[in-house]
Design a protein around this motif. Structure first.
Motif, PDB file in Angstrom:
ATOM      1  N   VAL A  18       0.827  -1.215   0.000  1.00 20.42           N
ATOM      2  CA  VAL A  18       0.000   0.000   0.000  1.00 20.42           C
ATOM      3  C   VAL A  18       0.860   1.263   0.000  1.00 20.42           C
ATOM      4  O   VAL A  18       0.668   2.158  -0.822  1.00 20.42           O
ATOM      5  CB  VAL A  18      -0.967  -0.001   1.206  1.00 20.42           C
ATOM      6  CG1 VAL A  18      -1.678   1.326   1.334  1.00 20.42           C
ATOM      7  CG2 VAL A  18      -1.981  -1.127   1.075  1.00 20.42           C
ATOM      8  N   VAL A  19       1.793   1.339   0.920  1.00 24.91           N
ATOM      9  CA  VAL A  19       2.566   2.568   1.106  1.00 24.91           C
ATOM     10  C   VAL A  19       3.652   2.727   0.044  1.00 24.91           C
ATOM     11  O   VAL A  19       3.830   3.815  -0.512  1.00 24.91           O
ATOM     12  CB  VAL A  19       3.185   2.618   2.525  1.00 24.91           C
ATOM     13  CG1 VAL A  19       4.078   3.831   2.688  1.00 24.91           C
ATOM     14  CG2 VAL A  19       2.084   2.618   3.582  1.00 24.91           C
ATOM     15  N   PHE A  20       4.360   1.659  -0.270  1.00 22.38           N
ATOM     16  CA  PHE A  20       5.510   1.793  -1.158  1.00 22.38           C
ATOM     17  C   PHE A  20       5.206   1.459  -2.616  1.00 22.38           C
ATOM     18  O   PHE A  20       5.793   2.041  -3.522  1.00 22.38           O
ATOM     19  CB  PHE A  20       6.680   0.950  -0.650  1.00 22.38           C
ATOM     20  CG  PHE A  20       7.139   1.387   0.713  1.00 22.38           C
ATOM     21  CD1 PHE A  20       7.772   2.599   0.889  1.00 22.38           C
ATOM     22  CD2 PHE A  20       6.900   0.597   1.825  1.00 22.38           C
ATOM     23  CE1 PHE A  20       8.176   3.024   2.148  1.00 22.38           C
ATOM     24  CE2 PHE A  20       7.301   1.012   3.080  1.00 22.38           C
ATOM     25  CZ  PHE A  20       7.938   2.222   3.242  1.00 22.38           C
ATOM     26  N   ARG A  21       4.300   0.518  -2.857  1.00 20.58           N
ATOM     27  CA  ARG A  21       3.970   0.157  -4.240  1.00 20.58           C
ATOM     28  C   ARG A  21       2.743   0.892  -4.760  1.00 20.58           C
ATOM     29  O   ARG A  21       2.465   0.864  -5.947  1.00 20.58           O
ATOM     30  CB  ARG A  21       3.728  -1.339  -4.358  1.00 20.58           C
ATOM     31  CG  ARG A  21       4.957  -2.182  -4.092  1.00 20.58           C
ATOM     32  CD  ARG A  21       4.665  -3.623  -4.348  1.00 20.58           C
ATOM     33  NE  ARG A  21       5.652  -4.477  -3.716  1.00 20.58           N
ATOM     34  CZ  ARG A  21       5.476  -5.764  -3.518  1.00 20.58           C
ATOM     35  NH1 ARG A  21       4.364  -6.360  -3.901  1.00 20.58           N
ATOM     36  NH2 ARG A  21       6.418  -6.472  -2.930  1.00 20.58           N
ATOM     37  N   GLU A  40      -6.991  -3.161   8.503  1.00 14.22           N
ATOM     38  CA  GLU A  40      -7.519  -1.926   7.908  1.00 14.22           C
ATOM     39  C   GLU A  40      -7.198  -0.665   8.703  1.00 14.22           C
ATOM     40  O   GLU A  40      -6.686   0.302   8.137  1.00 14.22           O
ATOM     41  CB  GLU A  40      -9.026  -2.047   7.680  1.00 14.22           C
ATOM     42  CG  GLU A  40      -9.592  -0.836   6.973  1.00 14.22           C
ATOM     43  CD  GLU A  40     -11.055  -0.977   6.633  1.00 14.22           C
ATOM     44  OE1 GLU A  40     -11.551  -0.141   5.871  1.00 14.22           O
ATOM     45  OE2 GLU A  40     -11.702  -1.908   7.139  1.00 14.22           O
ATOM     46  N   PRO A  41      -7.463  -0.619  10.024  1.00 13.31           N
ATOM     47  CA  PRO A  41      -7.136   0.628  10.739  1.00 13.31           C
ATOM     48  C   PRO A  41      -5.636   0.926  10.775  1.00 13.31           C
ATOM     49  O   PRO A  41      -5.228   2.089  10.758  1.00 13.31           O
ATOM     50  CB  PRO A  41      -7.693   0.404  12.148  1.00 13.31           C
ATOM     51  CG  PRO A  41      -7.940  -1.046  12.271  1.00 13.31           C
ATOM     52  CD  PRO A  41      -8.116  -1.594  10.892  1.00 13.31           C
ATOM     53  N   ALA A  46      -1.206   4.341   8.628  1.00 12.99           N
ATOM     54  CA  ALA A  46       0.048   4.466   7.879  1.00 12.99           C
ATOM     55  C   ALA A  46      -0.109   5.429   6.714  1.00 12.99           C
ATOM     56  O   ALA A  46       0.787   6.243   6.447  1.00 12.99           O
ATOM     57  CB  ALA A  46       0.494   3.096   7.382  1.00 12.99           C
ATOM     58  N   LEU A  47      -1.241   5.379   6.024  1.00 16.41           N
ATOM     59  CA  LEU A  47      -1.467   6.293   4.905  1.00 16.41           C
ATOM     60  C   LEU A  47      -1.613   7.735   5.373  1.00 16.41           C
ATOM     61  O   LEU A  47      -1.131   8.657   4.715  1.00 16.41           O
ATOM     62  CB  LEU A  47      -2.691   5.853   4.107  1.00 16.41           C
ATOM     63  CG  LEU A  47      -2.506   4.569   3.298  1.00 16.41           C
ATOM     64  CD1 LEU A  47      -3.832   4.117   2.694  1.00 16.41           C
ATOM     65  CD2 LEU A  47      -1.457   4.758   2.225  1.00 16.41           C
ATOM     66  N   MET A  48      -2.264   7.939   6.527  1.00 19.97           N
ATOM     67  CA  MET A  48      -2.391   9.296   7.071  1.00 19.97           C
ATOM     68  C   MET A  48      -1.022   9.849   7.466  1.00 19.97           C
ATOM     69  O   MET A  48      -0.730  11.026   7.243  1.00 19.97           O
ATOM     70  CB  MET A  48      -3.348   9.317   8.258  1.00 19.97           C
ATOM     71  CG  MET A  48      -4.801   9.195   7.858  1.00 19.97           C
ATOM     72  SD  MET A  48      -5.944   9.473   9.227  1.00 19.97           S
ATOM     73  CE  MET A  48      -5.759   7.962  10.159  1.00 19.97           C
ATOM     74  N   LYS A  50       1.870   8.978   6.187  1.00 21.33           N
ATOM     75  CA  LYS A  50       2.598   9.264   4.949  1.00 21.33           C
ATOM     76  C   LYS A  50       2.160  10.606   4.372  1.00 21.33           C
ATOM     77  O   LYS A  50       2.993  11.405   3.961  1.00 21.33           O
ATOM     78  CB  LYS A  50       2.372   8.155   3.935  1.00 21.33           C
ATOM     79  CG  LYS A  50       3.100   8.368   2.637  1.00 21.33           C
ATOM     80  CD  LYS A  50       2.820   7.270   1.649  1.00 21.33           C
ATOM     81  CE  LYS A  50       3.540   7.569   0.338  1.00 21.33           C
ATOM     82  NZ  LYS A  50       3.153   6.649  -0.712  1.00 21.33           N
ATOM     83  N   LYS A  51       0.864  10.853   4.385  1.00 16.16           N
ATOM     84  CA  LYS A  51       0.344  12.118   3.857  1.00 16.16           C
ATOM     85  C   LYS A  51       0.815  13.294   4.714  1.00 16.16           C
ATOM     86  O   LYS A  51       1.242  14.318   4.195  1.00 16.16           O
ATOM     87  CB  LYS A  51      -1.178  12.080   3.806  1.00 16.16           C
ATOM     88  CG  LYS A  51      -1.798  13.301   3.191  1.00 16.16           C
ATOM     89  CD  LYS A  51      -3.310  13.179   3.109  1.00 16.16           C
ATOM     90  CE  LYS A  51      -3.916  14.426   2.509  1.00 16.16           C
ATOM     91  NZ  LYS A  51      -5.373  14.334   2.424  1.00 16.16           N
ATOM     92  N   ALA A  52       0.756  13.145   6.031  1.00 14.79           N
ATOM     93  CA  ALA A  52       1.179  14.222   6.932  1.00 14.79           C
ATOM     94  C   ALA A  52       2.673  14.501   6.798  1.00 14.79           C
ATOM     95  O   ALA A  52       3.105  15.649   6.880  1.00 14.79           O
ATOM     96  CB  ALA A  52       0.840  13.869   8.375  1.00 14.79           C
ATOM     97  N   ALA A  53       3.458  13.475   6.577  1.00 18.51           N
ATOM     98  CA  ALA A  53       4.904  13.646   6.457  1.00 18.51           C
ATOM     99  C   ALA A  53       5.284  14.393   5.183  1.00 18.51           C
ATOM    100  O   ALA A  53       6.358  14.981   5.100  1.00 18.51           O
ATOM    101  CB  ALA A  53       5.597  12.296   6.496  1.00 18.51           C
ATOM    102  N   SER A  54       4.402  14.382   4.207  1.00 14.22           N
ATOM    103  CA  SER A  54       4.725  15.047   2.948  1.00 14.22           C
ATOM    104  C   SER A  54       4.383  16.533   2.955  1.00 14.22           C
ATOM    105  O   SER A  54       4.699  17.243   2.011  1.00 14.22           O
ATOM    106  CB  SER A  54       3.977  14.370   1.796  1.00 14.22           C
ATOM    107  OG  SER A  54       2.582  14.592   1.912  1.00 14.22           O
ATOM    108  N   ILE A  55       3.786  17.021   4.036  1.00 20.35           N
ATOM    109  CA  ILE A  55       3.422  18.431   4.139  1.00 20.35           C
ATOM    110  C   ILE A  55       4.667  19.235   4.499  1.00 20.35           C
ATOM    111  O   ILE A  55       5.413  18.881   5.401  1.00 20.35           O
ATOM    112  CB  ILE A  55       2.336  18.643   5.215  1.00 20.35           C
ATOM    113  CG1 ILE A  55       1.059  17.925   4.811  1.00 20.35           C
ATOM    114  CG2 ILE A  55       2.073  20.125   5.443  1.00 20.35           C
ATOM    115  CD1 ILE A  55      -0.006  17.903   5.893  1.00 20.35           C
ATOM    116  N   SER A  56       4.886  20.318   3.774  1.00 19.60           N
ATOM    117  CA  SER A  56       6.009  21.193   4.108  1.00 19.60           C
ATOM    118  C   SER A  56       5.525  22.639   4.092  1.00 19.60           C
ATOM    119  O   SER A  56       4.654  23.002   3.320  1.00 19.60           O
ATOM    120  CB  SER A  56       7.170  21.000   3.129  1.00 19.60           C
ATOM    121  OG  SER A  56       6.778  21.393   1.842  1.00 19.60           O
TER     122      SER A  56
END
Length: 76
Positions: A18-21, A40-41, A46-48, A50-56
Motif C-alpha cells: 500500500v505505502v511503497f507500491r 484496515e485501521p 500508515a497512509l495518514m 505518509k500524507k502528513a509527512a509530505s506536508i512542508s
C-alpha cells in the motif's frame, strides 16, 4: 498465502504493497480476508502518516520563522 502467517508478517506485506507500491488498500485487504478487520485501521493510519509527512511549510513561512528565531537569539 501461508496458513500460519503471523499478523506482523501480514502487516509488513500490506504496508509494502500500500505505502511503497501504491496498491489500493481494498485490493490488499482482499488478500487477507481473515485479518482484514485488524489490518484496515493500521493501514489507514500508515497512509495518514505518509500524507502528513509530505506536508512542508511555504517558503514565506520558513523565511519568517528563521528571521524571528534569529531575532529571538540576538543579544539586547
Amino acid at each position: 498465502m501461508e496458513m500460519n502467517k503471523t499478523m506482523d508478517d501480514s502487516l509488513n506485506e500490506c504496508l509494502e504493497r500500500v505505502v511503497f507500491r501504491g496498491e489500493s488498500m481494498e485490493a490488499v485487504l482482499k488478500s487477507y480476508p481473515e485479518q482484514a478487520a485488524e489490518l484496515e485501521p493500521l493501514l489507514k493510519t500508515a497512509l495518514m502518516v505518509k500524507k502528513a509527512a509530505s506536508i512542508s511549510p511555504r517558503a514565506e513561512f520558513r523565511a519568517k520563522a528563521r528571521y524571528e528565531f534569529h531575532q529571538a537569539l540576538a543579544p539586547g
